[in-house]
Scaffold this active site. Structure first.
Site, PDB file in Angstrom:
ATOM      1  N   GLN A 134       0.830  -1.202   0.000  1.00  0.00           N
ATOM      2  CA  GLN A 134       0.000   0.000   0.000  1.00  0.00           C
ATOM      3  C   GLN A 134       0.872   1.262   0.000  1.00  0.00           C
ATOM      4  N   GLY A 174       6.455  -5.191   3.953  1.00  0.00           N
ATOM      5  CA  GLY A 174       7.252  -6.286   4.503  1.00  0.00           C
ATOM      6  C   GLY A 174       7.093  -7.525   3.637  1.00  0.00           C
ATOM      7  N   ARG A 330       8.064   3.984  38.693  1.00  0.00           N
ATOM      8  CA  ARG A 330       8.334   3.861  37.254  1.00  0.00           C
ATOM      9  C   ARG A 330       7.956   2.474  36.746  1.00  0.00           C
ATOM     10  N   THR A 419       4.332   3.581  14.219  1.00  0.00           N
ATOM     11  CA  THR A 419       4.235   4.194  12.885  1.00  0.00           C
ATOM     12  C   THR A 419       3.441   3.315  11.923  1.00  0.00           C
ATOM     13  N   GLU A 421       0.884   0.552  10.309  1.00  0.00           N
ATOM     14  CA  GLU A 421      -0.577   0.420  10.475  1.00  0.00           C
ATOM     15  C   GLU A 421      -1.193   1.736  10.921  1.00  0.00           C
TER      16      GLU A 421
HETATM   17  C1  LIG Z   1      -1.412 -22.275   9.466  1.00  0.00           C
HETATM   18  C2  LIG Z   1      -0.214 -21.455   9.618  1.00  0.00           C
HETATM   19  C3  LIG Z   1      -0.488 -20.227  10.384  1.00  0.00           C
HETATM   20  C4  LIG Z   1       0.763 -19.488  10.646  1.00  0.00           C
HETATM   21  C5  LIG Z   1       0.401 -18.445  11.584  1.00  0.00           C
HETATM   22  C6  LIG Z   1       1.325 -17.304  11.486  1.00  0.00           C
HETATM   23  C7  LIG Z   1       0.624 -16.186  12.142  1.00  0.00           C
HETATM   24  C8  LIG Z   1       1.283 -14.895  11.839  1.00  0.00           C
HETATM   25  C9  LIG Z   1       0.235 -13.871  12.024  1.00  0.00           C
HETATM   26  C10 LIG Z   1       0.798 -12.561  12.177  1.00  0.00           C
HETATM   27  C11 LIG Z   1      -0.361 -11.662  12.467  1.00  0.00           C
HETATM   28  C12 LIG Z   1      -0.311 -10.427  12.383  1.00  0.00           C
HETATM   29  C13 LIG Z   1       0.965  -9.822  12.064  1.00  0.00           C
HETATM   30  C14 LIG Z   1       0.757  -8.578  11.411  1.00  0.00           C
HETATM   31  C15 LIG Z   1       2.086  -8.060  11.155  1.00  0.00           C
HETATM   32  C16 LIG Z   1       2.017  -6.602  11.270  1.00  0.00           C
HETATM   33  C17 LIG Z   1       3.229  -6.026  10.699  1.00  0.00           C
HETATM   34  C18 LIG Z   1       2.895  -4.634  10.370  1.00  0.00           C
HETATM   35  C19 LIG Z   1       3.311  -4.318   9.032  1.00  0.00           C
HETATM   36  C20 LIG Z   1       2.798  -2.988   8.650  1.00  0.00           C
HETATM   37  C21 LIG Z   1       1.926  -2.843   7.694  1.00  0.00           C
HETATM   38  C22 LIG Z   1       1.447  -1.500   7.301  1.00  0.00           C
HETATM   39  O1  LIG Z   1       1.840  -0.501   7.818  1.00  0.00           O
HETATM   40  S1  LIG Z   1       0.284  -1.484   6.064  1.00  0.00           S
HETATM   41  C23 LIG Z   1      -0.054   0.200   5.730  1.00  0.00           C
HETATM   42  C24 LIG Z   1      -0.855   0.835   6.820  1.00  0.00           C
HETATM   43  N1  LIG Z   1      -1.228   2.175   6.434  1.00  0.00           N
HETATM   44  C25 LIG Z   1      -1.963   2.908   7.197  1.00  0.00           C
HETATM   45  O2  LIG Z   1      -2.355   2.532   8.267  1.00  0.00           O
HETATM   46  C26 LIG Z   1      -2.364   4.236   6.606  1.00  0.00           C
HETATM   47  C27 LIG Z   1      -3.044   5.120   7.605  1.00  0.00           C
HETATM   48  N2  LIG Z   1      -4.052   5.931   6.935  1.00  0.00           N
HETATM   49  C28 LIG Z   1      -5.383   5.604   6.945  1.00  0.00           C
HETATM   50  O3  LIG Z   1      -5.790   4.617   7.532  1.00  0.00           O
HETATM   51  C29 LIG Z   1      -6.337   6.483   6.234  1.00  0.00           C
HETATM   52  O4  LIG Z   1      -5.870   6.998   5.099  1.00  0.00           O
HETATM   53  C30 LIG Z   1      -6.898   7.579   7.155  1.00  0.00           C
HETATM   54  C31 LIG Z   1      -7.915   6.879   8.024  1.00  0.00           C
HETATM   55  C32 LIG Z   1      -5.862   8.218   8.033  1.00  0.00           C
HETATM   56  C33 LIG Z   1      -7.565   8.716   6.362  1.00  0.00           C
HETATM   57  O5  LIG Z   1      -8.239   8.181   5.257  1.00  0.00           O
HETATM   58  P1  LIG Z   1      -9.223   9.035   4.346  1.00  0.00           P
HETATM   59  O6  LIG Z   1      -9.766   8.165   3.272  1.00  0.00           O
HETATM   60  O7  LIG Z   1      -8.569  10.293   3.977  1.00  0.00           O
HETATM   61  O8  LIG Z   1     -10.291   9.168   5.395  1.00  0.00           O
HETATM   62  P2  LIG Z   1     -11.178  10.285   5.940  1.00  0.00           P
HETATM   63  O9  LIG Z   1     -11.616  11.175   4.835  1.00  0.00           O
HETATM   64  O10 LIG Z   1     -10.497  10.887   7.113  1.00  0.00           O
HETATM   65  O11 LIG Z   1     -12.338   9.362   6.367  1.00  0.00           O
HETATM   66  C34 LIG Z   1     -13.306   8.871   5.497  1.00  0.00           C
HETATM   67  C35 LIG Z   1     -14.289   8.092   6.344  1.00  0.00           C
HETATM   68  O12 LIG Z   1     -13.782   6.783   6.455  1.00  0.00           O
HETATM   69  C36 LIG Z   1     -13.673   6.440   7.820  1.00  0.00           C
HETATM   70  N3  LIG Z   1     -12.532   5.517   7.928  1.00  0.00           N
HETATM   71  C37 LIG Z   1     -11.241   5.791   7.718  1.00  0.00           C
HETATM   72  N4  LIG Z   1     -10.530   4.659   7.884  1.00  0.00           N
HETATM   73  C38 LIG Z   1     -11.394   3.694   8.168  1.00  0.00           C
HETATM   74  C39 LIG Z   1     -11.257   2.314   8.444  1.00  0.00           C
HETATM   75  N5  LIG Z   1     -10.064   1.720   8.469  1.00  0.00           N
HETATM   76  N6  LIG Z   1     -12.368   1.594   8.693  1.00  0.00           N
HETATM   77  C40 LIG Z   1     -13.588   2.168   8.707  1.00  0.00           C
HETATM   78  N7  LIG Z   1     -13.784   3.483   8.458  1.00  0.00           N
HETATM   79  C41 LIG Z   1     -12.703   4.224   8.197  1.00  0.00           C
HETATM   80  C42 LIG Z   1     -13.466   7.742   8.528  1.00  0.00           C
HETATM   81  O13 LIG Z   1     -13.804   7.615   9.887  1.00  0.00           O
HETATM   82  C43 LIG Z   1     -14.416   8.623   7.763  1.00  0.00           C
HETATM   83  O14 LIG Z   1     -15.717   8.350   8.224  1.00  0.00           O
HETATM   84  P3  LIG Z   1     -16.810   9.512   8.197  1.00  0.00           P
HETATM   85  O15 LIG Z   1     -18.022   8.842   8.774  1.00  0.00           O
HETATM   86  O16 LIG Z   1     -16.946   9.953   6.777  1.00  0.00           O
HETATM   87  O17 LIG Z   1     -16.278  10.598   9.083  1.00  0.00           O
HETATM   88  C1  LIG Z   2       8.664  -1.319   9.963  1.00  0.00           C
HETATM   89  C2  LIG Z   2       7.600  -0.858   9.027  1.00  0.00           C
HETATM   90  C3  LIG Z   2       6.863  -1.792   8.336  1.00  0.00           C
HETATM   91  C4  LIG Z   2       5.905  -1.388   7.400  1.00  0.00           C
HETATM   92  N1  LIG Z   2       5.236  -2.326   6.685  1.00  0.00           N
HETATM   93  C5  LIG Z   2       4.372  -1.934   5.720  1.00  0.00           C
HETATM   94  C6  LIG Z   2       3.705  -2.886   4.903  1.00  0.00           C
HETATM   95  O1  LIG Z   2       3.870  -4.098   5.057  1.00  0.00           O
HETATM   96  N2  LIG Z   2       2.886  -2.444   3.923  1.00  0.00           N
HETATM   97  C7  LIG Z   2       2.667  -1.122   3.720  1.00  0.00           C
HETATM   98  O2  LIG Z   2       1.917  -0.786   2.810  1.00  0.00           O
HETATM   99  N3  LIG Z   2       3.252  -0.201   4.508  1.00  0.00           N
HETATM  100  C8  LIG Z   2       4.100  -0.561   5.486  1.00  0.00           C
HETATM  101  N4  LIG Z   2       4.698   0.371   6.290  1.00  0.00           N
HETATM  102  C9  LIG Z   2       4.434   1.785   6.060  1.00  0.00           C
HETATM  103  C10 LIG Z   2       3.609   2.427   7.169  1.00  0.00           C
HETATM  104  O3  LIG Z   2       2.297   1.983   7.124  1.00  0.00           O
HETATM  105  C11 LIG Z   2       3.681   3.949   7.050  1.00  0.00           C
HETATM  106  O4  LIG Z   2       5.005   4.327   7.249  1.00  0.00           O
HETATM  107  C12 LIG Z   2       2.765   4.579   8.060  1.00  0.00           C
HETATM  108  O5  LIG Z   2       1.413   4.398   7.701  1.00  0.00           O
HETATM  109  C13 LIG Z   2       3.046   6.071   8.261  1.00  0.00           C
HETATM  110  O6  LIG Z   2       2.942   6.755   7.092  1.00  0.00           O
HETATM  111  P1  LIG Z   2       4.091   7.738   6.552  1.00  0.00           P
HETATM  112  O7  LIG Z   2       5.356   6.992   6.553  1.00  0.00           O
HETATM  113  O8  LIG Z   2       3.564   8.305   5.306  1.00  0.00           O
HETATM  114  O9  LIG Z   2       4.210   8.880   7.642  1.00  0.00           O
HETATM  115  P2  LIG Z   2       3.823  10.385   7.462  1.00  0.00           P
HETATM  116  O10 LIG Z   2       2.349  10.499   7.305  1.00  0.00           O
HETATM  117  O11 LIG Z   2       4.652  11.015   6.411  1.00  0.00           O
HETATM  118  O12 LIG Z   2       4.213  10.934   8.887  1.00  0.00           O
HETATM  119  C14 LIG Z   2       5.277  11.857   9.140  1.00  0.00           C
HETATM  120  C15 LIG Z   2       4.835  12.794  10.273  1.00  0.00           C
HETATM  121  O13 LIG Z   2       3.765  13.604   9.816  1.00  0.00           O
HETATM  122  C16 LIG Z   2       2.683  13.577  10.754  1.00  0.00           C
HETATM  123  N5  LIG Z   2       1.420  13.692  10.023  1.00  0.00           N
HETATM  124  C17 LIG Z   2       1.075  13.113   8.846  1.00  0.00           C
HETATM  125  N6  LIG Z   2      -0.177  13.459   8.503  1.00  0.00           N
HETATM  126  C18 LIG Z   2      -0.647  14.253   9.468  1.00  0.00           C
HETATM  127  C19 LIG Z   2      -1.892  14.921   9.689  1.00  0.00           C
HETATM  128  N7  LIG Z   2      -2.926  14.803   8.856  1.00  0.00           N
HETATM  129  N8  LIG Z   2      -2.033  15.663  10.804  1.00  0.00           N
HETATM  130  C20 LIG Z   2      -1.020  15.763  11.691  1.00  0.00           C
HETATM  131  N9  LIG Z   2       0.171  15.149  11.534  1.00  0.00           N
HETATM  132  C21 LIG Z   2       0.364  14.407  10.442  1.00  0.00           C
HETATM  133  C22 LIG Z   2       2.834  12.230  11.455  1.00  0.00           C
HETATM  134  O14 LIG Z   2       2.238  12.275  12.750  1.00  0.00           O
HETATM  135  C23 LIG Z   2       4.350  12.059  11.520  1.00  0.00           C
HETATM  136  O15 LIG Z   2       4.813  12.729  12.655  1.00  0.00           O
HETATM  137  C24 LIG Z   2       5.660  -0.011   7.215  1.00  0.00           C
HETATM  138  C25 LIG Z   2       6.382   0.932   7.947  1.00  0.00           C
HETATM  139  C26 LIG Z   2       7.342   0.521   8.847  1.00  0.00           C
HETATM  140  C27 LIG Z   2       8.119   1.551   9.608  1.00  0.00           C
END
Ligand SMILES: CCCCCCCCCC/C=C\CCCCCCC/C=C/C(=O)SCCNC(=O)CCNC(=O)[C@H](O)C(C)(C)COP(=O)(O)OP(=O)(O)OC[C@H]1O[C@@H](n2cnc3c(N)ncnc32)[C@H](O)[C@@H]1OP(=O)(O)O
Ligand SMILES: Cc1cc2nc3c(=O)[nH]c(=O)nc-3n(C[C@H](O)[C@H](O)[C@H](O)COP(=O)(O)OP(=O)(O)OC[C@H]3O[C@@H](n4cnc5c(N)ncnc54)[C@H](O)[C@@H]3O)c2cc1C
Length: 661
Positions: A134, A174, A330, A419, A421
């Site tokens: 993503q 990842g 602490r 950071t 998710e």
């Molecule tokens: C049999 C064998 C088995 C073996 C077993 C092995 C097991 C292993 C298992 C391991 C399990 C788990 C491990 C996991 C490992 C984890 C590692 C982590 C790796 C990392 C991955 C990542 O980072 S992925 C990328 C993640 N990225 C983000 O999180 C991005 C963050 N940004 C956002 O989510 C959105 O863009 C944000 C919400 C900030 C804003 O979006 P936008 O579209 O601009 O939204 P708004 O305009 O603000 O909102 C629109 C409306 O939508 C609502 N909303 C937003 N998000 C959500 C949501 N997620 N769900 C529902 N609704 C949502 C929002 O509230 C608004 O609503 P409204 O009513 O219109 O106000």
């Molecule tokens: C170890 C690791 C594993 C990852 N794994 C995956 C993966 O498997 N798949 C995947 O797709 N992604 C993955 N990511 C990416 C991760 O999901 C993003 O890094 C994360 O969602 C944060 O987004 P960004 O890097 O754009 O931070 P930014 O949004 O650029 O954040 C930078 C700074 O700006 C601030 N900021 C940003 N927007 C706003 C706002 N609207 N208001 C106020 N402050 C704001 C933040 O608080 C932060 O301080 C991974 C990241 C890491 C570090």
């Protein structure tokens, strides 16, 4: 010899029963206990040299372990529950986490029945390995700002996946860097020149024969990350597409569909379900926070009981550092937080399963609350856990800084959870939006439910005042809940009032965002406190177990109350005298917990293998182990280090005029 035996004898509760409370059930305890020992006793899962390995060696070793784990899962016919415990105790981030934790859930949550039928069997057998692609170089938090395009070509019935700019390069996923054969790739859907927002697509990235990238795909690892060992076992990747074609049926089409003739159709499922995998993973991250924190707390507690400094009387032993009130102030709130996060994690899993069942029955009403709770609690628990691990390192003094304490690597592995998710501040702003929406609807007759039901008592909460007269009054759950509810509602209302002064609400939201984040934190802390209190309403067997949990619950909320005294006082719910009484009660609870501290961390039932810490080892025999480990460091392989003759001896032997000085 057990150097902590005296500490263990002091325990006033049944440790075995507490182990079951911690595990969640007797069955969960038995599975966890069995699998933890299986991993600890298997040399194939050794991890003690991890922080010393160079990246390539480290990564190859992770590949070996992942393959070995998969073999053990098959050979031993482990269930899904057992396999997931095995992954937990192997304790090494690997590409498989993203395959099982995000790729498979993305297909399950966003794929049609037909798509699931095609892709899931391959994924379950690991005949394909997937990642979740993503985030891009230019955008992570702002998902709608992603630049990768998926353009429908009606001539060939295909999507053309393309990275139009450098900043559109996928960056971070990842498992992508070196292993994944496939990815769920998020891209802007374009049909006939019209944009339809971000959608997920299953894209094959590498050949299943020779593992080379497919034509048009450029892929690699993004490089070393923070810390030794740590998250460097993971191949976070970079990915670019040059007009890569995939069949139309590889767009995940549960939420919306593209027909053969290029029509875009939205089903009755809310668009936000495209974000559903993130909700799922945020919930698992909350459930995991208590594990990481409890692990650090085990190390710091055992070591604090072993370590002595100052205070020797008449030649007797010095004071155990755990007896210093500052150390307790602490450490014990972190011990209490570990338990608090365990229970809120259990509750959140329940909420997630509930919302999933409702979604299947086309009831989308609780989705906004599930989003707010998973986002807010992910933020709150990971921030507190990362800070808590670092505090545990400091609680162990100088030795905490050694890799052999286990704490530096634990911190380095854990801290990106603040950071990934969703950046924790960005997620709290989502909670704040939800709160502001709730406040604005209060007069509309729509009754707030679930975690925001307290908003329904707004008139009472705005006027009520704390009735505490003596320190013990702070042990009454109803009193505590009202204090946290009054604080949360007043902070939210104050933000809403300030927002209403702006003609442009978005401008107001941006201007007031720091206050809004604080209101969101107050709301999330209320959820954690209330779920801990709810847990104590259950029947909890075992001598003294409930009493210990009550003390820990008290420490959790009174510590928060003390730390955020300013909020509570500013909202006029409390008087300074009542806040001081809360602090008196907090100190009394530290005294109550002190003799039980070591037993309370024993209740987590962690093996020495899992802890990976000399300071935290079960028998407390810290000093000989530290001493021996130092001599085993590769730098001590030779008495005279490599480089001495080149760089040190010439300095010692130089004949400079300044030598006379
Ligand atoms: C049999 C064998 C088995 C073996 C077993 C092995 C097991 C292993 C298992 C391991 C399990 C788990 C491990 C996991 C490992 C984890 C590692 C982590 C790796 C990392 C991955 C990542 O980072 S992925 C990328 C993640 N990225 C983000 O999180 C991005 C963050 N940004 C956002 O989510 C959105 O863009 C944000 C919400 C900030 C804003 O979006 P936008 O579209 O601009 O939204 P708004 O305009 O603000 O909102 C629109 C409306 O939508 C609502 N909303 C937003 N998000 C959500 C949501 N997620 N769900 C529902 N609704 C949502 C929002 O509230 C608004 O609503 P409204 O009513 O219109 O106000
Ligand atoms: C170890 C690791 C594993 C990852 N794994 C995956 C993966 O498997 N798949 C995947 O797709 N992604 C993955 N990511 C990416 C991760 O999901 C993003 O890094 C994360 O969602 C944060 O987004 P960004 O890097 O754009 O931070 P930014 O949004 O650029 O954040 C930078 C700074 O700006 C601030 N900021 C940003 N927007 C706003 C706002 N609207 N208001 C106020 N402050 C704001 C933040 O608080 C932060 O301080 C991974 C990241 C890491 C570090």
């Amino acid at each position: 010899m057990d150097y902590l035996a005296d500490e263990r004898k002091k325990a006033e509760f049944d440790v075995d029963e507490m182990k079951i409370v911690w595990a969640g059930s007797r069955h969960a305890f038995e599975v966890s206990d069995r699998i933890s020992k299986l991993v600890a006793n298997d040399p194939g899962f050794r991890k003690d040299t991890r922080t010393m390995l160079a990246r390539k060696e480290l990564f190859k070793n992770t590949l070996r372990k992942a393959a070995y784990a998969w073999k053990r899962i098959h050979d031993l016919h482990l269930s899904e529950e057992e396999a997931s415990r095995l992954r937990f105790y192997v304790d090494e981030p690997a590409y498989t986490d993203l395959h099982w934790g995000m790729f498979v859930p993305a297909i399950k949550g966003q794929g049609t029945d037909e798509q699931q039928k095609k892709w899931l069997p391959l994924a379950y057998k690991m005949q394909i390995i997937g990642c979740y692609a993503q985030t891009e170089l230019g955008h992570g938090s702002n998902v709608q700002g992603l630049e990768t395009t998926a353009t429908f070509d009606p001539q060939t019935d295909e999507f053309v996946i393309h990275s139009p700019t450098l900043t559109s390069s996928k960056w971070w996923p990842g498992g992508l860097g070196k292993v994944s054969t496939h990815g769920v790739v998020y891209a802007r859907l374009i049909i006939n020149g019209e944009e339809h927002g971000i959608h997920g697509f299953i894209v094959q990235l590498r050949s299943l024969e020779d593992h080379l990238p497919l034509p048009g795909v450029t892929v690699g690892d993004i490089g070393m990350k923070f810390g030794n060992g740590a998250y460097n076992t993971m191949d976070n990747g970079v990915l670019r597409f040059d007009h890569v074609r995939i069949p139309r049926n590889q767009m995940l089409m549960r939420v919306s569909q593209v027909t053969r003739d290029g029509k875009y159709k939205q089903s009755d499922v809310p668009r936000q379900l495209v974000y559903g995998t993130m909700v799922y993973v945020r919930q698992t991250i909350v459930a995991d926070a208590s594990c990481a924190l409890s692990r650090a707390v085990t190390i710091a507690t055992r070591y604090s009981a072993v370590r002595r400094q100052f205070g020797s009387q008449n030649g007797g032993p010095e004071t155990q550092v755990i007896d210093y009130k500052t150390q307790q102030n602490r450490l014990f709130p972190l011990l209490a937080s570990a338990y608090a996060f365990k229970f809120v994690g259990e509750w959140l899993t329940w909420l997630y399963n509930d919302v999933t069942q409702r979604l299947q029955a086309s009831d989308f009403s609780t989705l906004p609350e599930a989003h707010a709770c998973t986002a807010g609690l992910k933020s709150l628990t990971t921030t507190a856990t990362a800070d808590g691990i670092e505090e545990c390192r400091k609680l162990c003094g100088g030795h905490g800084y050694l890799c052999s304490s286990g704490l530096p690597e634990l911190f380095a592995v854990y801290v990106p959870a603040c950071t990934y998710e969703g950046d924790n501040t960005v997620l709290l702003l989502q909670v704040a939006r939800f709160l502001m929406k709730t406040v604005s609807q209060l007069g509309s007759g729509k009754k707030p439910l679930g975690t925001i039901s307290y908003m329904g008592k707004i008139e009472h909460l705005m006027q009520s005042r704390c009735t505490v007269q003596k320190a013990e009054d702070w042990l009454k759950p109803s009193q505590v809940l009202e204090a946290f509810e009054a604080r949360a509602v007043k902070m939210a209302v104050s933000c809403a009032k300030n927002l209403s002064k702006f003609t442009n609400p978005e401008e107001g939201f941006a201007e007031l965002s720091a206050d809004l984040v604080e209101a969101a934190v107050a709301h999330c802390q209320l959820i954690v406190v209330s779920k801990f209190i709810d847990k104590l309403q259950q029947d909890i067997p075992g001598k003294g177990v409930k009493q210990q949990l009550e003390a820990l619950c008290g420490i959790y909320y009174l510590y928060l109350l003390h730390k955020h005294q300013g909020d509570f006082l500013a909202t006029s719910y409390l008087t300074p005298k009542q806040a001081a009484l809360a602090n008196d009660q907090l100190r009394a609870l530290y005294t109550k917990v002190r003799p039980n501290a070591v037993a309370l961390v024993d209740s987590f039932n962690y093996t020495d293998h899992f802890l990976g810490s000399i300071l935290g080892c079960y028998d407390g025999n810290v000093y000989p182990k530290l001493y021996d480990a130092a001599w085993k460091d590769p730098l001590n392989d030779s008495v005279v280090p490599e480089g001495y003759h080149e760089y040190v001896r010439p300095l010692l032997k130089q004949q400079l005029h300044t030598a006379k000085l």
